[in-house]
Design an enzyme around this catalytic site. Sequence first.
Site, mmCIF file in Angstrom:
data_model
loop_
_atom_site.group_PDB
_atom_site.id
_atom_site.type_symbol
_atom_site.label_atom_id
_atom_site.label_comp_id
_atom_site.label_asym_id
_atom_site.label_seq_id
_atom_site.Cartn_x
_atom_site.Cartn_y
_atom_site.Cartn_z
ATOM 1 C CB CYS A 156 -0.876 -0.011 1.245
ATOM 2 S SG CYS A 156 -2.068 -1.344 1.253
ATOM 3 C CB ALA A 157 3.357 1.989 -2.484
ATOM 4 C CB ALA A 158 0.276 6.410 -2.772
ATOM 5 N N GLY B 200 4.581 7.039 -1.016
ATOM 6 C CA GLY B 200 5.843 6.431 -1.436
ATOM 7 C C GLY B 200 7.038 6.727 -0.545
ATOM 8 C CD GLU C 145 -2.097 4.026 -3.433
ATOM 9 O OE1 GLU C 145 -1.387 3.764 -2.447
ATOM 10 O OE2 GLU C 145 -3.327 4.251 -3.335
ATOM 11 C CG ASP D 49 2.375 2.199 6.200
ATOM 12 O OD1 ASP D 49 2.026 2.115 7.382
ATOM 13 O OD2 ASP D 49 2.627 3.284 5.639
ATOM 14 C CB CYS E 207 0.236 6.423 11.349
ATOM 15 S SG CYS E 207 -0.896 6.791 10.019
HETATM 16 C C1 LIG Z 1 -1.103 4.701 4.936
HETATM 17 S S1 LIG Z 1 -1.042 4.933 3.222
HETATM 18 C C2 LIG Z 1 0.580 4.340 2.829
HETATM 19 C C3 LIG Z 1 1.662 5.318 3.140
HETATM 20 C C4 LIG Z 1 2.973 4.895 2.523
HETATM 21 N N1 LIG Z 1 3.386 3.610 3.016
HETATM 22 C C5 LIG Z 1 4.068 5.912 2.798
HETATM 23 O O1 LIG Z 1 4.785 5.760 3.785
HETATM 24 O O2 LIG Z 1 4.216 6.862 2.025
HETATM 25 C C6 LIG Z 1 -2.030 3.649 2.620
HETATM 26 C C7 LIG Z 1 -2.143 3.613 1.120
HETATM 27 O O3 LIG Z 1 -2.754 2.385 0.753
HETATM 28 C C8 LIG Z 1 -3.579 2.596 -0.362
HETATM 29 N N2 LIG Z 1 -4.521 1.457 -0.444
HETATM 30 C C9 LIG Z 1 -5.663 1.279 0.246
HETATM 31 N N3 LIG Z 1 -6.229 0.115 -0.084
HETATM 32 C C10 LIG Z 1 -5.425 -0.473 -0.993
HETATM 33 C C11 LIG Z 1 -5.470 -1.697 -1.710
HETATM 34 N N4 LIG Z 1 -6.475 -2.551 -1.545
HETATM 35 N N5 LIG Z 1 -4.470 -1.973 -2.577
HETATM 36 C C12 LIG Z 1 -3.444 -1.103 -2.747
HETATM 37 N N6 LIG Z 1 -3.357 0.079 -2.099
HETATM 38 C C13 LIG Z 1 -4.327 0.389 -1.225
HETATM 39 C C14 LIG Z 1 -4.223 3.927 -0.058
HETATM 40 O O4 LIG Z 1 -4.745 4.528 -1.223
HETATM 41 C C15 LIG Z 1 -3.044 4.693 0.537
HETATM 42 O O5 LIG Z 1 -2.366 5.401 -0.456
#
Ligand SMILES: C[S@@+](CC[C@H](N)C(=O)[O-])C[C@H]1O[C@@H](n2cnc3c(N)ncnc32)[C@H](O)[C@@H]1O
Length: 493
Positions: A260-262, A264, A284, A331, A392
């Site tokens: 769950c990268a964005a 990033g 993402e 994450d 978080c």
């Molecule tokens: C907490 S943020 C991640 C923050 C990132 N790890 C960072 O440190 O920059 C969670 C992300 O997971 C994405 N997300 C949620 N559900 C998802 C899924 N089923 N598959 C992939 N990404 C997902 C969200 O859109 C969001 O961008």
Amino acid sequence: MARPPPKRKPKKTMMTTTTTTTKNNNNNRFRGSAEGRSAYFARREAANVLKKVLQGDARRRAVGSIKTLVYAPSVRNKKATFALVCETLKYLPVLKDILPEAGVLMTGKWKRHQELIYVTAYDMLFGQKSSVIEGGGPVEKYLAVREKTILKSLAQLLVRKKIKCPEDLVLNGQPSVVRPRYVRVNTLKYDVSSAIQELEKICKVKKDDVVPDLLVLPAGTDLHDHPLVVNGSVFLQGKASSMPAFALNPEPGWKVLDACAAPGNKTIQLAAIMDGKGEITACELNDKRVLHLKDTIKRSGASNVTVFHGDFLGINPKDPLFSKIQAILLDPSCSGSGTSIERLDHLLPSSEVNDAGKANNDRIWKLASFQKKALAHALSFPAVERVVYSTCSLHQMENEDVVMSALPLATSLNFNLVSPFPKWPHRGLPVFEGSEKLLRTDPAEGMDGFFITLFVKKREAKKKTRQLIPYPYKMHAWLRLHKVGRKKRGRKI
Ligand SMILES: C[S@@+](CC[C@H](N)C(=O)[O-])C[C@H]1O[C@@H](n2cnc3c(N)ncnc32)[C@H](O)[C@@H]1O
């Protein structure tokens, strides 16, 4: 016969809520001193940000934190805008109380300008006071005509609340947001000593004692447009947020999935930990956030990251593209309750409801059910040796409960819970045996509230655990190990 299009009346020039148009219209409209002029524009920028913040808060889907919105390129006077938004939010309950009583109604055309009315009323009563009116536009004039009634209404409120000073109307006990500014050096592009040398030109800098490559700067240091930030040599990343990637600690050359990268931050940190060697897939789901993710990767200079735009839960672990993944960082989306102080959520109208815990429960339950599925999915990749689950959030439901739900599966697949940063004093809540292996960071300790769990496959648990102990007694050996590779690639910009 085709009818001619109806003639349109030329539109009256009204104040608009977009920054550029507002600026053009108001440039012509403003008559007054330079000081009045800058206050006038700051109020408009603040009103635009406030509108987004309040709309996001009402839908419980923030488009961005107050800081993110203020630091958008469209906002020119960031300092004044930030202060005005925060102050207006603090006084919002008071303004909502006294303005209608004074006949300031948010109906008709004024409804569209309600955020500007709040900001201007704040400025008139508690901020710049009299200078607000100078050379103002329609909202300033609308409030100026009613100034006496508004002041009377404020005085009545003070009497009702048995308070002498208007400042005492603002909620007491709000958390203070004085925290160090953390900066992570992007060792793909730059080296730690050059970063220290460069940043010491503007403030005091020291190395963090736990997270490698992390620098600690005085609270409030504004670096958003510092050249090192702009060119991706350093990233503004909190201490707690920098810990999960180091807990995973993938080796150079590994195949890694950031599930769950964005935006990033952790993806590019993984790339730096791996010395840019190996393959990282950054998954993402969200269309907009995937653009942000690509931008972060580009700025970092990481060349071993592939973006996968899709649903992590939809990935088949046996797909040849993913079947050799050795480490997964999970994450996922969470309530963000651990970062709410940093995000200034306590200023938002919804925070009182959240305190009562009512409106939030449903949302947390839904998030936890996704998190449980995602963790089980991560553990099921056939070649995966390490999985880090981080949030978080401060809620047990999103943290210990999620891990607990995955334990039977983890055990059946030969995973152990391993302590990341074993000397870290703050561990998981004692809700199951082994929860002392989990890690929590505490907002009261001047950090965001993060939760980190590390699963390691048994056959490599012993070997890898040794390498996973940077804090504190293995620190020197560990840093030496890291510096060896870094000297070669570190270069000054
Ligand atoms: C907490 S943020 C991640 C923050 C990132 N790890 C960072 O440190 O920059 C969670 C992300 O997971 C994405 N997300 C949620 N559900 C998802 C899924 N089923 N598959 C992939 N990404 C997902 C969200 O859109 C969001 O961008």
